[in-house]
Scaffold this active site. Structure first.
Site, mmCIF file in Angstrom:
data_model
loop_
_atom_site.group_PDB
_atom_site.id
_atom_site.type_symbol
_atom_site.label_atom_id
_atom_site.label_comp_id
_atom_site.label_asym_id
_atom_site.label_seq_id
_atom_site.Cartn_x
_atom_site.Cartn_y
_atom_site.Cartn_z
ATOM 1 N N CYS A 1 -26.869 12.503 40.460
ATOM 2 C CA CYS A 1 -27.757 12.161 39.341
ATOM 3 C C CYS A 1 -28.980 13.071 39.253
ATOM 4 C CB CYS A 1 -28.150 10.703 39.434
ATOM 5 S SG CYS A 1 -26.673 9.673 39.460
ATOM 6 N N HIS B 1 -37.396 8.449 37.642
ATOM 7 C CA HIS B 1 -35.940 8.315 37.805
ATOM 8 C C HIS B 1 -35.567 6.874 37.468
ATOM 9 C CE1 HIS B 1 -31.963 9.297 39.068
ATOM 10 N NE2 HIS B 1 -31.959 8.386 40.015
ATOM 11 N N GLU C 1 -39.349 4.815 44.746
ATOM 12 C CA GLU C 1 -39.965 5.806 43.859
ATOM 13 C C GLU C 1 -41.435 5.456 43.608
ATOM 14 O OE1 GLU C 1 -38.087 6.365 40.037
ATOM 15 O OE2 GLU C 1 -39.231 8.201 39.643
ATOM 16 N N LYS D 1 -34.483 5.136 31.076
ATOM 17 C CA LYS D 1 -33.164 4.550 31.343
ATOM 18 C C LYS D 1 -33.116 3.086 30.930
ATOM 19 C CE LYS D 1 -31.836 7.600 35.181
ATOM 20 N NZ LYS D 1 -33.081 8.337 35.464
ATOM 21 N N HIS E 1 -28.133 4.913 32.404
ATOM 22 C CA HIS E 1 -28.173 6.025 33.360
ATOM 23 C C HIS E 1 -27.058 7.023 33.037
ATOM 24 C CE1 HIS E 1 -28.768 8.432 36.751
ATOM 25 N NE2 HIS E 1 -28.704 7.547 37.727
ATOM 26 N N PHE F 1 -27.455 10.503 44.531
ATOM 27 C CA PHE F 1 -26.708 10.105 45.727
ATOM 28 C C PHE F 1 -26.555 11.340 46.618
ATOM 29 C CE2 PHE F 1 -23.818 6.296 44.248
ATOM 30 C CZ PHE F 1 -24.934 5.501 44.148
#
Lengths: 415, 82
Positions: free
Chosen positions: A164, A304, A315, A336, A341, A401
């Site tokens: 991502c 994010h 985050e 998002k 996403h 990831f």
């Protein structure tokens, strides 16, 4: 070393809330969710029935039938978003030095639809029935390759893939490519279309997805106490990066300047973020240092913020550790919440949103943020409604990831 | 029967190459007229094998350059198997 300034002259998007800036930016600002019940396949046997699908997109409006036979869905999205970006940039493809122009595009996954189709053929009919087009259709670099073929780009062209964080890595590497003099123009960003039975199963089984099936538009709720995972989406974003010199020479309209690129690795776990957010913080610090910006210079962060229980708090902690007292003065939001996403493509779409944020001096909201999670440090997440404020410099965070962290810094172009 | 084979081959070629069946004749050359490349030809062989339930060897496939040759090949194969 002579390091050149790099600017953005075009942005094109394909996403669940629309396929043009004119539709997408108002939808983001007004918080019109692009999340709904999955319609492209029957999700009855799944725990998750919701996603952000690109609905307003007929491939035959953009490609011939023969071309479509060679293009997986993520590649179609990449080419269409690149066409919009190139159009906005007003690039004269006849006059351009094609050997100094390239494409860096990052899908996180690649052509899952093609892989599924051909795997079924393999199992049902044997290897002689598998399409010879399978490999060139599904490979992650198919998007960059097709964009290069479309526009005749002969300079550096590649896929940059880090789950991502893919699009943001692609943009960061494009930035390096131009500022260190390897190319003058790079079409960069990300594209993803992994919303297939296999893709959905994989993320579902990893317990990464929201199961708020009875209320799809409320399912993507970054930083909210009742978040329960992210919502899969698909689409693409493309940006035209070029050297300031090149943009000026052709009299291009400059949308924003890329100020810095920070990347880091958690080196911790295949899916979970390092719990103190050290990797995310390092990426942000690296971006600020690269941009020669102080934390106080940043007005807005497009987070994010996927809506997973583990990720959002980490985050927020990272933002607090980097920004100290300034953390509560700047605005932080997750787009998002509106479009879901887009996995490998998300950083490109969110960078486009950052450009529009600076242009209009308005921070887009985090929708569905009814009850901010105390773990998220009490930041100004711009709940529900956009906030008008002077925005001169922003950060865009993307994490993937595997522990990949990317932070891009953008600033208004002031000459 | 022969017209059925012809129409089916033309239909498969038209579908694969994204052209109208009316644009295709026996004389249509895959490379010169339809701009087929090696991947298209490999796909077409699969289409023909599936459509007519036969196996086309690589050696035979390489000899098929026009739509007429494809039709002829299939007719001969079917006669041999009868």
């Amino acid at each position: 070393m002579n390091v050149r300034r790099v600017v953005i002259t075009g942005a094109g998007v394909v996403c669940p809330v629309g396929c043009s800036e004119e539709v997408v930016w108002p939808a983001i600002l007004e918080g019109r969710s692009g999340i709904g019940i999955i319609s492209s396949f029957d999700s009855a046997e799944f725990e998750v029935h919701i996603a952000g699908e690109v609905a307003d997109f007929d491939p035959l409006d953009h490609f011939t039938k023969r071309e479509l036979g060679r293009l997986d869905r993520f590649v179609q999205f990449a080419v269409v978003s690149a066409e919009s970006a190139v159009k906005q940039a007003g690039l004269d493809l006849e006059k351009m030095d094609h050997e100094r122009a390239g494409a860096f595009i990052g899908p996180g996954i690649g052509g899952l639809p093609e892989l599924e189709t051909q795997h079924s053929r393999l199992l049902n009919s044997g290897p002689r029935r598998v399409s010879p087009l399978m490999i060139p259709k599904l490979m992650t670099n198919a998007a960059a390759g097709q964009v290069a073929m479309k526009f005749g780009l002969h300079g550096p062209t590649m896929s940059v893939s880090s789950a991502c964080a893919s699009a943001s890595h692609a943009m960061g590497e494009a930035y390096n490519c131009i500022r260190y003099g390897t190319a003058d123009v790079v079409i960069c960003g990300g594209a993803e279309a992994a919303l297939t039975p296999t893709g959905l199963s994989g993320f579902q089984q990893a317990k990464a997805l929201s199961t708020r099936n009875d209320d799809p538009e409320a399912a993507s709720r970054p930083f909210d106490l009742n978040r329960d995972g992210f919502v899969m989406a698909e689409g693409a974003g493309s940006l035209v990066f070029e050297s300031l010199e090149h943009a000026r020479k052709r009299g291009a309209q400059i949308l924003a300047e890329i100020a810095g690129y920070g990347a880091s690795s958690d080196a911790y776990h295949i899916t979970l973020p390092e719990p103190d957010g050290k990797g995310a913080a390092l990426a942000m610090r690296n971006a600020l240092a690269d941009a020669k910006l102080a934390p106080e210079d940043i007005d807005y962060i497009n987070a994010h913020g996927t809506g997973t229980p583990a990720g959002d708090g980490v985050e927020a902690k990272a933002i607090c550790s980097v920004f100290g007292d300034h953390a509560k003065k700047l605005a932080v939001s997750s787009s998002k919440s509106v479009f879901g996403h887009l996995l490998g493509a998300s950083g490109a779409l969110e960078s486009a949103a950052c450009i529009w944020t600076m242009r209009d001096n308005v921070c887009p909201p985090t929708i569905n943020l009814d009850d901010a999670d105390p773990e998220c440090c009490g930041l100004n997440f711009v709940p529900h409604q956009p906030q008008e404020r002077q925005v001169d410099a922003v950060l865009n965070n993307s994490f993937g990831f595997g522990g990949h962290n990317v932070c891009l810094a953008f600033r208004k172009f002031t000459g | 029967m022969s017209d059925e084979i012809r129409d089916k081959v033309v239909g498969l070629v038209a579908e694969r190459m994204g052209v109208e069946p009316e644009q295709i004749t026996e004389a249509t050359h895959f490379v010169n007229d339809l701009q087929s490349d090696s991947l298209d030809m490999a796909e077409l062989v699969i289409d023909l094998e599936e459509g007519f339930d036969l196996t086309i060897s690589d050696e035979d496939a390489q000899k098929i350059e026009t739509v007429g040759q494809a039709i002829e090949y299939i007719k001969q194969s079917q006669q041999q198997s009868q």
